[in-house]
Scaffold this active site. Structure first.
Site, PDB file in Angstrom:
ATOM      1  CG  HIS A  24      -2.076  -1.061   1.219  1.00  0.00           C
ATOM      2  ND1 HIS A  24      -2.000  -2.157   0.274  1.00  0.00           N
ATOM      3  CD2 HIS A  24      -3.110  -1.328   1.939  1.00  0.00           C
ATOM      4  CE1 HIS A  24      -3.033  -2.812   0.613  1.00  0.00           C
ATOM      5  NE2 HIS A  24      -3.799  -2.338   1.630  1.00  0.00           N
ATOM      6  CG  HIS A  79     -11.862  -2.655   4.117  1.00  0.00           C
ATOM      7  ND1 HIS A  79     -12.210  -1.228   4.001  1.00  0.00           N
ATOM      8  CD2 HIS A  79     -10.659  -2.942   3.968  1.00  0.00           C
ATOM      9  CE1 HIS A  79     -11.022  -0.781   4.360  1.00  0.00           C
ATOM     10  NE2 HIS A  79      -9.896  -1.440   4.226  1.00  0.00           N
ATOM     11  CD  GLU A  81      -6.791   0.140   2.132  1.00  0.00           C
ATOM     12  OE1 GLU A  81      -7.094  -0.324   2.971  1.00  0.00           O
ATOM     13  OE2 GLU A  81      -5.748   0.876   1.920  1.00  0.00           O
ATOM     14  CG  ASP A  83      -6.310  -4.169   0.090  1.00  0.00           C
ATOM     15  OD1 ASP A  83      -7.125  -3.373   0.306  1.00  0.00           O
ATOM     16  OD2 ASP A  83      -5.546  -4.747   0.947  1.00  0.00           O
ATOM     17  CG  HIS A 146      -7.328  -0.282   8.118  1.00  0.00           C
ATOM     18  ND1 HIS A 146      -6.356   0.526   7.433  1.00  0.00           N
ATOM     19  CD2 HIS A 146      -7.905  -1.009   7.409  1.00  0.00           C
ATOM     20  CE1 HIS A 146      -6.238  -0.073   6.337  1.00  0.00           C
ATOM     21  NE2 HIS A 146      -7.294  -0.790   6.305  1.00  0.00           N
ATOM     22  CG  ASP A 165      -7.749  -4.950   5.979  1.00  0.00           C
ATOM     23  OD1 ASP A 165      -6.953  -5.516   5.148  1.00  0.00           O
ATOM     24  OD2 ASP A 165      -7.901  -3.736   5.625  1.00  0.00           O
ATOM     25  CE1 TYR A 193      -2.360  -7.053   7.208  1.00  0.00           C
ATOM     26  CE2 TYR A 193      -3.626  -6.509   9.323  1.00  0.00           C
ATOM     27  CZ  TYR A 193      -3.582  -6.695   7.942  1.00  0.00           C
ATOM     28  OH  TYR A 193      -4.751  -6.533   7.242  1.00  0.00           O
ATOM     29  CG  HIS A 226      -4.166  -8.562   3.872  1.00  0.00           C
ATOM     30  ND1 HIS A 226      -3.988  -8.465   2.457  1.00  0.00           N
ATOM     31  CD2 HIS A 226      -4.973  -7.273   4.267  1.00  0.00           C
ATOM     32  CE1 HIS A 226      -4.332  -7.196   1.962  1.00  0.00           C
ATOM     33  NE2 HIS A 226      -4.948  -6.671   3.041  1.00  0.00           N
TER      34      HIS A 226
HETATM   35 FE1  FEO Z   1      -7.768  -2.102   4.219  1.00  0.00          FE
HETATM   36 FE2  FEO Z   1      -6.399  -4.830   3.237  1.00  0.00          FE
HETATM   37  O1  FEO Z   1      -7.207  -3.391   3.016  1.00  0.00           O
END
Ligand code: FEO
Length: 402
Positions: A24, A79, A81, A83, A146, A165, A193, A226
């Site tokens: 990121h 989420h 974002e 990704d 987050h 996440d 992380y 992830h």
């Molecule tokens: Fe907040 Fe893995 O994206």
């Protein structure tokens, strides 16, 4: 990477990104990462989360190895974002799902990202649940864990928490589960992380963990978006998140610095000796050798942060400014610190470092140590004494917390 059945009729259909080392744009991910998506086969076939747009065809082939994409009824977007939602335009076009579930904030953010008001949004909030047939999905908003839109999906019939996440790690591997890889490595990756992504929201972490307990969720598997899926160490990672969020004092310090002609470096080593003499563990990190995210990884269990830079053009060296900006944004709490600096003529860097540390809410032991050009024996003794002072402050914090 072949799809993996993680529970009866529930499949990991994610992507392993083996070669990404820049996560990121702000954190190193030397072990790569994964973008996990999950497919539930039920009366309503449901896809939980997706992948970056550049992997949309890989996701297509993953799902296609189980069912044709157009058979999917629902998409849950935990989420927004990119990704995890980057492939949404592609998926919406291919699947034309009956419903897209997301949080209320997620709804707004999907509109902001993709400008598609006609998608079949169904915003949900904590306490809402839907039936997939044999299973239900309960939603739990996890705002600022987050991002404002983040949420969990919990499937009680399978005791499965799809956590987005949270509880993730940047690990690309052929293994999918926590009992298939080295646990110490997994916990280190989890900590790295957390301390680079989740740390500023530690109060929210505690609140969410409390809420999970209050709701009495029975969890025997945590499937993050992830890395590795937790099935044999669920209590361990839940407790680790409580510990990370608490930021308990620990007898360890990190010394970070950059240096031009090694005077600042000599000072760093002398400060470390003072810390060690007081029985405090120390890690010295030259910012030309360590990325700021790796320093935050070390600061995870360190209560001291000591920062050094020579004066350069009336300021501090750029890598030190980079680190301080990064650390301040991650808002660590309960830390003590100090500054040290060498200089040739103007000597502003010590004050600049002290101001930076204070602005990051570090308890600073002032004024620190400043050396004109190369530190002599007396100056190195001052550095050593600074190390001792920081060590005493750290030990006082540890004792107060015991
Ligand atoms: Fe907040 Fe893995 O994206």
């Amino acid at each position: 990477m072949p799809v993996t059945e993680i529970k009866k009729d529930i499949y990991w259909v994610g992507i392993v990104d083996w070669n990404i080392h820049d996560f990121h744009g702000y954190s190193k991910s030397p072990q790569g990462t994964t973008y996990n998506a999950y497919l539930v086969i039920d009366d309503k076939i449901t896809l939980f989360d997706s992948v970056p747009a550049k992997f949309q065809m890989d996701l297509y082939h993953q799902v296609r190895s189980i069912i044709p994409l157009e058979k999917i009824d629902y998409i849950v977007c935990n989420h927004i974002e990119p990704d995890h939602a980057g492939a949404m335009p592609f998926l919406m076009e291919k699947i034309r799902p009956e419903k897209v579930f997301c949080s209320k904030m997620g709804h707004r953010m999907l509109l902001d990202h993709f400008h598609q008001p006609d998608w079949p949004y169904h915003p949900v909030q904590t306490g809402d649940s839907i039936s997939l047939g044999k299973r239900t999905v309960q939603f739990l908003e996890t705002r600022m864990l987050h991002w404002p839109d983040s949420m969990f999906s919990y499937i009680p019939e399978d005791r499965l928490l799809i956590s987005n996440d949270a509880f993730g790690q940047n690990i690309a591997s052929s293994e999918r589960f926590d009992d298939e890889i080295d646990l110490a490595m997994l916990m280190a990756a989890s900590s790295h992380y957390y301390h680079n992504i989740v740390l500023p929201y530690s109060q929210r972490v505690t609140a969410v963990l409390d809420e999970v307990e209050k709701l009495g969720l029975q969890i025997d598997m945590i499937a993050p978006d992830h890395g590795i899926i937790w099935r044999s160490n669920v209590p361990l990672i839940l407790q680790a998140y409580r510990d990370y969020a608490t930021q308990k004092p620990n007898a360890k310090a990190v010394i970070v610095y950059d240096t031009m002609w090694h005077s600042t470096e000599k000072m760093a080593k002398a400060i470390a000796e003072g810390l060690m003499e007081e029985g405090v563990a120390v890690k010295i990190m030259h910012l030309k050798q360590y990325h700021h995210s790796d320093v935050m990884g070390e600061l995870a269990d360190a209560t001291g942060i000591i920062c050094g830079s020579p004066t350069h053009n009336n300021g501090i060296l750029p890598l030190v400014a980079d680190f301080l900006t990064y650390m301040k944004g991650l808002r660590p709490v309960g830390r003590v610190g100090a500054a040290f600096a060498s200089f040739g003529w103007s000597g502003e860097s010590l004050n600049i470092l002290n101001d930076w540390l204070k602005s990051a809410k570090i308890e600073v032991i002032e004024p620190g140590v400043k050396s004109k050009n190369v530190p002599d024996h007396a100056k190195l003794a001052e550095c050593k004494d600074l190390g001792r002072q920081v060590a005493m402050a750290i030990k006082a914090k540890v004792a107060a917390d015991a």
